[in-house]
Write a protein that holds these residues in place. Structure first.
Motif, PDB file in Angstrom:
ATOM      1  N   TRP A   1       0.909  -1.223  -0.004  1.00 42.08           N
ATOM      2  CA  TRP A   1      -0.040   0.006  -0.062  1.00 42.08           C
ATOM      3  C   TRP A   1       0.823   1.349   0.102  1.00 42.08           C
ATOM      4  O   TRP A   1       0.544   2.208  -0.828  1.00 42.08           O
ATOM      5  CB  TRP A   1      -0.833   0.081   1.201  1.00 42.08           C
ATOM      6  CG  TRP A   1      -1.649   1.266   1.598  1.00 42.08           C
ATOM      7  CD1 TRP A   1      -1.204   2.414   1.994  1.00 42.08           C
ATOM      8  CD2 TRP A   1      -3.201   1.516   0.839  1.00 42.08           C
ATOM      9  NE1 TRP A   1      -2.333   3.225   1.891  1.00 42.08           N
ATOM     10  CE2 TRP A   1      -3.315   2.852   1.478  1.00 42.08           C
ATOM     11  CE3 TRP A   1      -4.240   0.809   0.506  1.00 42.08           C
ATOM     12  CZ2 TRP A   1      -4.377   3.152   1.168  1.00 42.08           C
ATOM     13  CZ3 TRP A   1      -5.267   1.081   0.466  1.00 42.08           C
ATOM     14  CH2 TRP A   1      -5.501   2.556   0.735  1.00 42.08           C
ATOM     15  N   ASN A   2       1.578   1.288   0.904  1.00 36.20           N
ATOM     16  CA  ASN A   2       2.744   2.637   0.730  1.00 36.20           C
ATOM     17  C   ASN A   2       3.414   2.721  -0.214  1.00 36.20           C
ATOM     18  O   ASN A   2       3.697   3.996  -0.725  1.00 36.20           O
ATOM     19  CB  ASN A   2       3.598   2.427   2.281  1.00 36.20           C
ATOM     20  CG  ASN A   2       2.965   2.616   3.404  1.00 36.20           C
ATOM     21  OD1 ASN A   2       1.775   3.141   3.626  1.00 36.20           O
ATOM     22  ND2 ASN A   2       3.531   1.994   4.508  1.00 36.20           N
ATOM     23  N   LEU A   3       3.944   1.506  -0.933  1.00 34.36           N
ATOM     24  CA  LEU A   3       4.545   1.757  -2.193  1.00 34.36           C
ATOM     25  C   LEU A   3       3.704   2.442  -3.263  1.00 34.36           C
ATOM     26  O   LEU A   3       4.076   3.415  -4.044  1.00 34.36           O
ATOM     27  CB  LEU A   3       5.118   0.404  -2.657  1.00 34.36           C
ATOM     28  CG  LEU A   3       6.345  -0.230  -2.276  1.00 34.36           C
ATOM     29  CD1 LEU A   3       6.694  -1.532  -3.006  1.00 34.36           C
ATOM     30  CD2 LEU A   3       7.473   0.805  -2.380  1.00 34.36           C
ATOM     31  N   ALA A   4       2.256   2.095  -3.346  1.00 34.63           N
ATOM     32  CA  ALA A   4       1.350   2.638  -4.211  1.00 34.63           C
ATOM     33  C   ALA A   4       1.229   3.972  -3.965  1.00 34.63           C
ATOM     34  O   ALA A   4       1.195   4.826  -4.830  1.00 34.63           O
ATOM     35  CB  ALA A   4      -0.014   1.724  -4.159  1.00 34.63           C
ATOM     36  N   VAL A   5       1.187   4.481  -2.622  1.00 37.88           N
ATOM     37  CA  VAL A   5       0.963   5.639  -2.333  1.00 37.88           C
ATOM     38  C   VAL A   5       2.287   6.612  -2.541  1.00 37.88           C
ATOM     39  O   VAL A   5       2.059   7.640  -3.133  1.00 37.88           O
ATOM     40  CB  VAL A   5       0.965   5.953  -0.661  1.00 37.88           C
ATOM     41  CG1 VAL A   5       1.099   7.493  -0.186  1.00 37.88           C
ATOM     42  CG2 VAL A   5      -0.552   5.496  -0.163  1.00 37.88           C
ATOM     43  N   GLU A   6       3.299   6.027  -2.500  1.00 38.65           N
ATOM     44  CA  GLU A   6       4.734   6.731  -3.052  1.00 38.65           C
ATOM     45  C   GLU A   6       4.571   6.933  -4.495  1.00 38.65           C
ATOM     46  O   GLU A   6       5.018   7.943  -5.124  1.00 38.65           O
ATOM     47  CB  GLU A   6       5.629   6.021  -2.502  1.00 38.65           C
ATOM     48  CG  GLU A   6       7.078   6.934  -2.790  1.00 38.65           C
ATOM     49  CD  GLU A   6       8.218   6.058  -2.336  1.00 38.65           C
ATOM     50  OE1 GLU A   6       9.404   6.594  -2.552  1.00 38.65           O
ATOM     51  OE2 GLU A   6       8.019   4.872  -1.779  1.00 38.65           O
ATOM     52  N   GLN A   7       4.141   6.004  -5.370  1.00 34.77           N
ATOM     53  CA  GLN A   7       4.002   6.307  -6.761  1.00 34.77           C
ATOM     54  C   GLN A   7       3.215   7.377  -7.403  1.00 34.77           C
ATOM     55  O   GLN A   7       3.537   8.125  -7.857  1.00 34.77           O
ATOM     56  CB  GLN A   7       3.742   4.856  -7.537  1.00 34.77           C
ATOM     57  CG  GLN A   7       4.613   3.687  -7.594  1.00 34.77           C
ATOM     58  CD  GLN A   7       4.329   2.378  -8.057  1.00 34.77           C
ATOM     59  OE1 GLN A   7       2.872   2.137  -8.094  1.00 34.77           O
ATOM     60  NE2 GLN A   7       5.013   1.621  -8.832  1.00 34.77           N
TER      61      GLN A   7
ATOM     62  N   GLY B   1       1.776  17.346 -15.974  1.00 40.16           N
ATOM     63  CA  GLY B   1       2.828  17.390 -17.035  1.00 40.16           C
ATOM     64  C   GLY B   1       3.713  16.046 -17.105  1.00 40.16           C
ATOM     65  O   GLY B   1       4.179  15.844 -18.068  1.00 40.16           O
ATOM     66  N   ARG B   2       3.628  15.294 -15.789  1.00 38.03           N
ATOM     67  CA  ARG B   2       4.171  13.969 -16.115  1.00 38.03           C
ATOM     68  C   ARG B   2       3.071  12.996 -16.572  1.00 38.03           C
ATOM     69  O   ARG B   2       2.092  13.034 -16.626  1.00 38.03           O
ATOM     70  CB  ARG B   2       4.658  13.597 -14.663  1.00 38.03           C
ATOM     71  CG  ARG B   2       6.027  14.228 -14.193  1.00 38.03           C
ATOM     72  CD  ARG B   2       6.278  13.787 -12.643  1.00 38.03           C
ATOM     73  NE  ARG B   2       7.499  14.086 -12.243  1.00 38.03           N
ATOM     74  CZ  ARG B   2       8.090  13.972 -10.907  1.00 38.03           C
ATOM     75  NH1 ARG B   2       7.464  12.996 -10.318  1.00 38.03           N
ATOM     76  NH2 ARG B   2       9.226  14.556 -11.011  1.00 38.03           N
ATOM     77  N   THR B   3       3.849  11.614 -16.907  1.00 39.19           N
ATOM     78  CA  THR B   3       2.888  10.612 -17.498  1.00 39.19           C
ATOM     79  C   THR B   3       2.098  10.057 -16.211  1.00 39.19           C
ATOM     80  O   THR B   3       2.347  10.422 -14.964  1.00 39.19           O
ATOM     81  CB  THR B   3       3.618   9.480 -18.002  1.00 39.19           C
ATOM     82  OG1 THR B   3       4.760   9.045 -16.950  1.00 39.19           O
ATOM     83  CG2 THR B   3       4.435   9.899 -19.061  1.00 39.19           C
ATOM     84  N   SER B   4       0.881   9.593 -16.303  1.00 35.10           N
ATOM     85  CA  SER B   4       0.046   8.984 -15.366  1.00 35.10           C
ATOM     86  C   SER B   4       0.688   8.136 -14.539  1.00 35.10           C
ATOM     87  O   SER B   4       1.433   7.546 -14.823  1.00 35.10           O
ATOM     88  CB  SER B   4      -1.413   8.615 -15.969  1.00 35.10           C
ATOM     89  OG  SER B   4      -1.194   7.613 -16.745  1.00 35.10           O
ATOM     90  N   ALA B   5       0.344   8.217 -13.268  1.00 33.27           N
ATOM     91  CA  ALA B   5       0.685   6.920 -12.394  1.00 33.27           C
ATOM     92  C   ALA B   5       0.344   5.838 -12.740  1.00 33.27           C
ATOM     93  O   ALA B   5      -0.899   5.641 -13.221  1.00 33.27           O
ATOM     94  CB  ALA B   5       0.279   7.303 -10.834  1.00 33.27           C
ATOM     95  N   PRO B   6       1.056   4.597 -12.400  1.00 34.79           N
ATOM     96  CA  PRO B   6       0.354   3.102 -12.681  1.00 34.79           C
ATOM     97  C   PRO B   6      -0.742   2.923 -12.290  1.00 34.79           C
ATOM     98  O   PRO B   6      -1.045   3.270 -10.955  1.00 34.79           O
ATOM     99  CB  PRO B   6       1.637   2.385 -12.453  1.00 34.79           C
ATOM    100  CG  PRO B   6       2.483   3.171 -11.373  1.00 34.79           C
ATOM    101  CD  PRO B   6       2.294   4.466 -11.687  1.00 34.79           C
TER     102      PRO B   6
ATOM    103  N   ARG C   1       0.240   4.286   5.664  1.00 37.08           N
ATOM    104  CA  ARG C   1      -0.278   3.288   6.766  1.00 37.08           C
ATOM    105  C   ARG C   1       1.200   3.165   7.531  1.00 37.08           C
ATOM    106  O   ARG C   1       2.063   2.922   7.144  1.00 37.08           O
ATOM    107  CB  ARG C   1      -0.667   1.916   6.227  1.00 37.08           C
ATOM    108  CG  ARG C   1      -1.996   2.093   5.561  1.00 37.08           C
ATOM    109  CD  ARG C   1      -2.743   0.823   5.310  1.00 37.08           C
ATOM    110  NE  ARG C   1      -4.166   0.980   4.474  1.00 37.08           N
ATOM    111  CZ  ARG C   1      -4.713  -0.017   4.031  1.00 37.08           C
ATOM    112  NH1 ARG C   1      -4.161  -1.234   3.955  1.00 37.08           N
ATOM    113  NH2 ARG C   1      -5.857   0.078   3.541  1.00 37.08           N
ATOM    114  N   LYS C   2       0.826   3.079   9.004  1.00 40.13           N
ATOM    115  CA  LYS C   2       1.807   3.201  10.146  1.00 40.13           C
ATOM    116  C   LYS C   2       1.743   1.803  10.789  1.00 40.13           C
ATOM    117  O   LYS C   2       0.694   1.313  11.000  1.00 40.13           O
ATOM    118  CB  LYS C   2       1.530   4.264  10.920  1.00 40.13           C
ATOM    119  CG  LYS C   2       2.860   4.192  11.853  1.00 40.13           C
ATOM    120  CD  LYS C   2       2.336   5.502  12.852  1.00 40.13           C
ATOM    121  CE  LYS C   2       3.497   5.552  14.006  1.00 40.13           C
ATOM    122  NZ  LYS C   2       3.263   6.863  14.681  1.00 40.13           N
ATOM    123  N   ALA C   3       3.028   1.280  11.069  1.00 34.48           N
ATOM    124  CA  ALA C   3       2.928  -0.026  11.728  1.00 34.48           C
ATOM    125  C   ALA C   3       2.303   0.205  13.239  1.00 34.48           C
ATOM    126  O   ALA C   3       2.583   1.234  13.632  1.00 34.48           O
ATOM    127  CB  ALA C   3       4.381  -0.605  11.984  1.00 34.48           C
TER     128      ALA C   3
END
Length: 398
Positions: free
Chosen positions: A27-33, A40-45, A99-101
């Motif tokens: 989840w946090n990786l998806a939030v970072e992406q 101006g940038r390409t859309s997020a995956p 999300r936090k541990a």
């Protein structure tokens, strides 16, 4: 949701914690992406591209491959649904955040029952649910599992308790058909005052429990960060907090069910609780005033369960909950319609300066809410038209 107390073994708890960690990591990786995207940038995956990236990551990192692919993919699907709700103009959901541990511990399992997962009953009070990598995990069978369940969520609260919640929308509580209307005035001293005269109080910690909580908080302030002693004290505080939360939720569930069964129409104030409980601390350039008093008021509001009660009422009695504008409902006399702030003598006493009507202030406000009376700042609601003016004394009979 139908939630049950999960009873995993120590070995199963380790597997469940790994699932929670993997779901939170994905989840946090998806939030970072999505945080790196800007115009101006390409859309997020999207979800499909993130699933392909997850497959590549599982092939590269053995610790991630050791976890359940179903749990990790479902975390990506949950994130995709949260983003869709965020960009939906008709949905007030906020942007998905980190999300936090220790605070956000949980994962979801979905699929066809009998193949990807299953649930069965062992005895009168014990059931089992199949969790990937963990096997059959027991839970407390407090009521029957709803039919047609297609997914469930496993969570761990801050007190270290595990729960399993099966996704099912219960049927609404049928209306009694009596045509009766009730108004609810929410407060801090009295959690909910009804227009019928009933005063309801949300349960909280007892006196001895509050004393123990203060002692534990002082002990936590003296404990060294990262020490085992600090962890034990935090766990003890979390158990007390969880006990208070459980009591408040139980009160809200029972109260909302009782109101939905007794009344056809339920009127409540349209309160912006998020704005009301906002901190008064201010900024360094413009510090706030009475910060400690406002913080205590905020805690009292949240402890009374205002939002939880109305939310459960809307779930159990859909279409029968009406929200009334709260302006001047506590200053309006329910007998003559006079609006005067001096009529509110104290928190509990209302005595009209015009007609002399006296009663409990919260019940008087609840009667106004039941009638839908909320006057504007310039006076008048279109029907009875009370006015905001100096009270006019009634002529005494000769």
């Amino acid at each position: 949701m139908s939630r049950y107390r999960l009873l995993p073994t120590p070995a199963q708890q380790a597997v469940l914690r790994d699932h929670c960690g993997h779901a939170r990591y994905v989840w946090n990786l998806a939030v970072e992406q999505h945080a790196h995207w800007h115009p101006g940038r390409t859309s997020a995956p999207g979800y499909l591209e993130q699933c392909r990236q997850l497959t590549a990551a599982r092939a590269e990192y053995p610790w991630l491959a050791a976890g359940s692919q179903t749990v990790q993919q479902q975390a990506l699907r949950d994130f995709a649904q949260a983003m869709a709700a965020f960009v939906d103009p008709g949905n007030p959901a906020g942007r998905p955040s980190w999300r936090k541990a220790g605070r956000d511990e949980g994962f979801r399992i979905t699929g066809r029952r009998g193949r990807q997962w299953d649930v069965r009953r062992l005895s009168r009070h014990v059931g089992q649910v199949w969790v990937p990598k963990a096997g059959w995990v027991r839970f407390r069978w407090s009521r029957a599992v709803p039919a047609g369940v297609k997914s469930y969520r496993v969570t761990m609260d801050r007190a270290g308790r595990w729960h399993v919640a099966f996704a099912a929308v219960p049927d609404p509580v049928p209306a009694p058909g009596t045509g009766e209307t009730v108004g609810i005035d929410r407060g801090v001293v009295v959690s909910a005052a009804l227009s019928t005269g009933e005063l309801l109080h949300a349960p909280a910690l007892t006196g001895r429990e509050r004393i123990r909580l203060r002692r534990l908080q002082r002990r936590l302030a003296r404990a060294k960060r990262g020490s085992n002693r600090r962890g034990r004290v935090r766990q003890a505080i979390a158990r007390l907090r969880a006990r208070e939360t459980d009591r408040r939720k139980d009160w809200a569930e029972k109260t909302s069910t009782d109101l939905a069964r007794r009344f056809d129409v339920i009127c409540v104030e349209d309160l912006k609780i998020g704005n009301m409980t906002r901190s008064a601390r201010g900024t360094r350039e413009s510090p706030g005033r009475n910060v400690r008093q406002k913080a205590g008021l905020n805690r009292g509001i949240l402890r009374s369960g205002w939002g939880l009660l109305v939310r459960r009422l809307e779930d159990k009695a859909p279409g029968r909950v009406e929200k009334v504008r709260p302006a001047f409902t506590s200053q309006r006399c329910s007998a003559c319609g006079q609006v005067d702030r001096d009529s509110r003598e104290s928190q509990a006493v209302f005595r009209c300066t015009a007609c002399g009507f006296a009663g409990h202030a919260d019940v008087n406000a609840a009667i106004n809410i039941a009638a839908g009376h909320a006057v504007t700042a310039r006076g008048g609601d279109g029907s009875t038209r009370p006015v905001n003016r100096e009270p006019q004394l009634l002529l005494q009979p000769a």
